[in-house]
Design an enzyme around this catalytic site. Sequence first.
Site, PDB file in Angstrom:
ATOM      1  N   HIS A   1       0.833  -1.203   0.000  1.00 32.55           N
ATOM      2  CA  HIS A   1       0.000   0.000   0.000  1.00 32.55           C
ATOM      3  C   HIS A   1       0.875   1.264   0.000  1.00 32.55           C
ATOM      4  O   HIS A   1       0.722   2.146  -0.851  1.00 32.55           O
ATOM      5  CB  HIS A   1      -0.911  -0.018   1.232  1.00 32.55           C
ATOM      6  CG  HIS A   1      -1.792   1.185   1.374  1.00 32.55           C
ATOM      7  ND1 HIS A   1      -3.121   1.185   1.007  1.00 32.55           N
ATOM      8  CD2 HIS A   1      -1.539   2.436   1.842  1.00 32.55           C
ATOM      9  CE1 HIS A   1      -3.647   2.386   1.240  1.00 32.55           C
ATOM     10  NE2 HIS A   1      -2.704   3.165   1.756  1.00 32.55           N
ATOM     11  N   GLU A   2       1.808   1.323   0.944  1.00 33.07           N
ATOM     12  CA  GLU A   2       2.642   2.527   1.056  1.00 33.07           C
ATOM     13  C   GLU A   2       3.555   2.663  -0.160  1.00 33.07           C
ATOM     14  O   GLU A   2       3.786   3.769  -0.653  1.00 33.07           O
ATOM     15  CB  GLU A   2       3.461   2.498   2.352  1.00 33.07           C
ATOM     16  CG  GLU A   2       2.630   2.402   3.643  1.00 33.07           C
ATOM     17  CD  GLU A   2       1.553   3.472   3.783  1.00 33.07           C
ATOM     18  OE1 GLU A   2       1.703   4.563   3.197  1.00 33.07           O
ATOM     19  OE2 GLU A   2       0.538   3.203   4.462  1.00 33.07           O
TER      20      GLU A   2
ATOM     21  N   GLU B   1      -4.524   7.971  -3.005  1.00 30.06           N
ATOM     22  CA  GLU B   1      -5.075   6.741  -2.436  1.00 30.06           C
ATOM     23  C   GLU B   1      -5.415   5.741  -3.541  1.00 30.06           C
ATOM     24  O   GLU B   1      -5.346   4.529  -3.333  1.00 30.06           O
ATOM     25  CB  GLU B   1      -6.312   7.070  -1.584  1.00 30.06           C
ATOM     26  CG  GLU B   1      -6.809   5.932  -0.717  1.00 30.06           C
ATOM     27  CD  GLU B   1      -5.913   5.618   0.483  1.00 30.06           C
ATOM     28  OE1 GLU B   1      -4.940   6.370   0.723  1.00 30.06           O
ATOM     29  OE2 GLU B   1      -6.181   4.613   1.165  1.00 30.06           O
TER      30      GLU B   1
ATOM     31  N   HIS C   1       1.810   4.506  -2.877  1.00 30.85           N
ATOM     32  CA  HIS C   1       1.946   5.966  -2.726  1.00 30.85           C
ATOM     33  C   HIS C   1       3.318   6.424  -3.228  1.00 30.85           C
ATOM     34  O   HIS C   1       3.443   7.428  -3.930  1.00 30.85           O
ATOM     35  CB  HIS C   1       1.833   6.357  -1.245  1.00 30.85           C
ATOM     36  CG  HIS C   1       0.435   6.352  -0.695  1.00 30.85           C
ATOM     37  ND1 HIS C   1      -0.564   7.144  -1.209  1.00 30.85           N
ATOM     38  CD2 HIS C   1      -0.124   5.679   0.340  1.00 30.85           C
ATOM     39  CE1 HIS C   1      -1.686   6.953  -0.506  1.00 30.85           C
ATOM     40  NE2 HIS C   1      -1.442   6.061   0.435  1.00 30.85           N
TER      41      HIS C   1
END
Lengths: 503, 503
Positions: free
Chosen positions: A269-270, A299, A273
């Site tokens: 997820h990170e 997001e 980004h």
Amino acid sequence: MHYSNTYTRKLVEQYREISLLNKTKALLDWDLNVNLPSKASEARAAQMAQLTALTTDRWLDTKFRLLLEKVNEQKDKLNDHEKAMMRNLNWSAKYYYHVPKELIVEFSKTTSEAFMAWQQAKKDNNFKLFLPHLSKVIKLNQLVAQHLGFTDNPYDALLDQFEQGLTTRQCKTMFDHVRRELKKLLTYIQKSKYYRESLDLVGEKHHYSLKRQRQLSQFALKKMGYDLDAGHFSESPHPFTMNIHRLDVRITTWYDRHDPRPSLMATIHEAGHALYEQGISEEYDVTPLDSGVSLGIHESQSRFWENQVGRNPVFLYFLTPVLQAFFPEQLADVHEEEITRLFNLVQPSLTRVEADEVTYNLHVALRFELEEALINNKIKPNDLSEIWKVKMKEYIGVVPTTDREGVLQDVHWSYGVFGYFPTYTLGNLYAAQFTRTMKKELPLDELLRRGDLGTVLSWLRENIYQYGSLYWPDELVQRVTGEKLNASYLIDYLNHKYRAIYT
Amino acid sequence: MHYSNTYTRKLVEQYREISLLNKTKALLDWDLNVNLPSKASEARAAQMAQLTALTTDRWLDTKFRLLLEKVNEQKDKLNDHEKAMMRNLNWSAKYYYHVPKELIVEFSKTTSEAFMAWQQAKKDNNFKLFLPHLSKVIKLNQLVAQHLGFTDNPYDALLDQFEQGLTTRQCKTMFDHVRRELKKLLTYIQKSKYYRESLDLVGEKHHYSLKRQRQLSQFALKKMGYDLDAGHFSESPHPFTMNIHRLDVRITTWYDRHDPRPSLMATIHEAGHALYEQGISEEYDVTPLDSGVSLGIHESQSRFWENQVGRNPVFLYFLTPVLQAFFPEQLADVHEEEITRLFNLVQPSLTRVEADEVTYNLHVALRFELEEALINNKIKPNDLSEIWKVKMKEYIGVVPTTDREGVLQDVHWSYGVFGYFPTYTLGNLYAAQFTRTMKKELPLDELLRRGDLGTVLSWLRENIYQYGSLYWPDELVQRVTGEKLNASYLIDYLNHKYRAIYT
């Protein structure tokens, strides 16, 4: 970067000072979450406050304002890059030029205290400790909204701070649609013979070595193309990404020794980004175009990598032997299908950050409705704890027995942040819509099945990342997908995926 | 803090801005050495340059200067704290008020380039790559010295930047004495039957687990009383201490998998620096009194803990079972005496940072003489490589075959730093003199033999640490030891210690 006149060039040069201060603030913030010794919080707060004051001074600087006005007057003569920069500068400047400095200072002071009160309240499971601070934060947000201005709803002014042009009306339509459809899907899943309350492969009695989990995350980062020479990977109490500079985009994850999923999924997820920031065009460095355009689009990238890639059954097919190699004791004999179910377990739960893809947006819908009602004085902060429970029952079907797992679970309100939550769902919608377009141009399932993430990253760089803040969300979605944001794509995607898993 | 008039209070308030900027710069610097991804060096340099510019602007700010002058005019009416603050402010301000801003900027630009050239030159073992940069750095230092002013020797002006009031004349006397006596001691040691060229317990064929080494360092930190809730302990290519705030004093160490000594000794050394900063009186926070007073006094504390404690035979007696517990395979059967010899091996070597207590100051003496000669144009940078070899032969008895191990070994000159080296030897002298006084008041050997470092720390806090920059080095030494700096104490200490070990 080509400039059509010297004023614009000068303006961007002056903005460079603001940008550099923000980058330094970002480093202090990252450090605060990763390294800061406990006794140094106050000292760090003083450093942060100084940088905030220096930044504010630069926005309010007369020369800077005059230059901004001058360039605004000749807007029509600017090239596309300049127009985008001016649009972004005007959008950011709004806060400094419309909200009185005293209110900015009071806001900052109030939220510092609110954050500490929230920490204590959550620790003690005592909502009353946080209540007076929350009430004040709401009042200040109402004031800020008045100063920023709005047409229909004061909440619009707050939403716009996080997603350019987003309105309450749009959110309502979006959440009504999403809620209705996801509720249906959840009911379907709960009736499936594959529906499980718990799993055998993870939990208390299992031990997944932290060292191996770290290596697995590093494997994922490498596969994804996260550039560690322009980044940093470590651990923190809550996973996050900090964009200090295109060449210094740092991510963190967390570890659960009983379950390898939280660390891997947070890492992916990170890194999503981070890939966005690392992929922005070099020529935008230290200009108003040099970072991801909005929280929603940001997001969409973290969620794309986490869900459309990381939780995709075909990718999990590729990942299974890797997982088995890292955790032979626990997973050597586990079939791909079981791995898929493990990573795609749907289950009503109390906390947003632990929610699955299907129920996640229901958590967000609840927060949106409460925020909108609070800002418009339709409900009272005093009643929040009770309303939370009622809504949880209605939306998700479970009820927290404590405020710690209920109204106190998220940090956002203590930071003074209202209007942020909806961008989480926006991100999921954008991600699904981008994926649909990507699938027309790339054999996504084929690529994921053999773990070829490089081609996926190239597509995203080409179509989204390189542009940084050149296009605002609406325009970007239109350019990439050929149409406006459409919630149906998320609904279709989730129905298709989860009706297959929960046959 | 009590202020006798509002001007002083205002001045210290304005200084707070400078202090906060310096603390932020310190964090950026720490991060650069510990976390910064390789591609982000330029981006970080831009952040650092901005902070330097902001700090310089504040020193040069007209209001600040007027306030400083105003308080200077009423010097006699100030209380002792205020007098000390004014003395420190005037001393720091000298650089900004006497050196033209263009020279400051050129200095900063030159040293950025010199540092990169030095890295390359050292890597390639090619002094010629560094030579033009070194020549320029010397010229700029000569100019800075002219602007700062001096009575006898331009090198005095440079020395004073690092140790208040230190002069070339003092250094000459000190190094002549130290060189003569240590040369004698070294000759004695080399004739001892215990003199060894190498050791069996460490080196290529041994493996000391890094995890265990880390735990050993943590054990030492705890014993010493380093407060991890007001600090941070990690790893970096070169060990260092960064004082960000009294409550955020960070240290690093390095690890050698074949030898447990470098990590332990570096940890103790850096923790010595850190204990000094952590022990400064709280009321001095963010004022001109809030950090260690000089490089020499700072080094006296790192060296005290490293040598007078860490390498002390009685402390090693206490430490032996601990070392044996951490490294049973290698050390279980090793006697305390052998451990003592292991940690106190004297041996002429090529590099300063690896030198033992006896030869260390000979390395420093060499650098002092070269610096003084360069600043006064007595020797040419072109001849440095050769002169280095000749002096090494004369002072230490070994000759480097490469410039990498010779004239290129230290980073200091590439940073533009001339006049810094002598403070290393000053630190050793102060440490020996402080220890002599401490021994009159504390049963030091008894305490160390049973590992009671708390009492030692209390004495140092009471007599030295709490005062921060209240007393300048001369005054501090006089107050603590009742006399001026006296090199004999170091000579006596080393003779006594090493003639016992090398009987």
